[in-house]
Design a protein around this motif. Sequence first.
Motif: not given
Length: 203
Positions: A40-53, A102-108, A131-137
């Motif tokens: 579909h080369p004629d359909i532009p796409v704009s992505l807006v990443p956001d964790s909120r609804n 016994a291992l470290p965790w990355i949590l939200n 380590v607390f990281i809220e951003n999934s990336m």
Amino acid sequence: AEALDRARLADRGRGLRITTTPGFAQSVLLPILAGFWAEHPDIPVSLVPDSRNADLIRDGFDLAIRAGSPPWPGTEAEMLCRTGMVVVGTPALIARSADPAALPWILNDDDRLEAAWLAARGLDPARLTRVFIENSMLASAAALRGLGLLFATEIIMRDDIASGALVTLPGWDLPDVTYWAVTPQGETRAPVTAFVTWLKRKL
């Protein structure tokens, strides 16, 4: 008939404005988006990443890709795919110990499900190295650098698991997650239908 044809072309030319989580946008959509434009080369796409609804009408979105369970007020939802939750870490990290405590965790810190999943395995989050990281990336990047074990959906981590950069921690029975194509109530624009149909086929 000519007026209708012009209206359809103008509608396709307006393209799509899509909101989804940063992790889904980066790990799932971006690697395959060129395939949509090939069809579909004629359909532009704009992505807006956001964790909120987002409020689709207020914020001017044609489509949201959400995980969870509908209904969401004022919207219609079509299932895209189902994927499992996994615990992942680098091979070197997981090789350090057979004991997850016994291992470290990355949590939200805002995710109550993560605390419940740990508790179900007899793990007290307060006693873990965390380590607390809220951003999934950022959380995914931290997992790839061996900073800790991470709860994630399999579809987002699929390429890293396939490459061997991350491995799944065995023995964790976690629920599935369902992803949905969410649109404002009412008539769906043709470009939205084309994108959702293509994405369901890909996923």
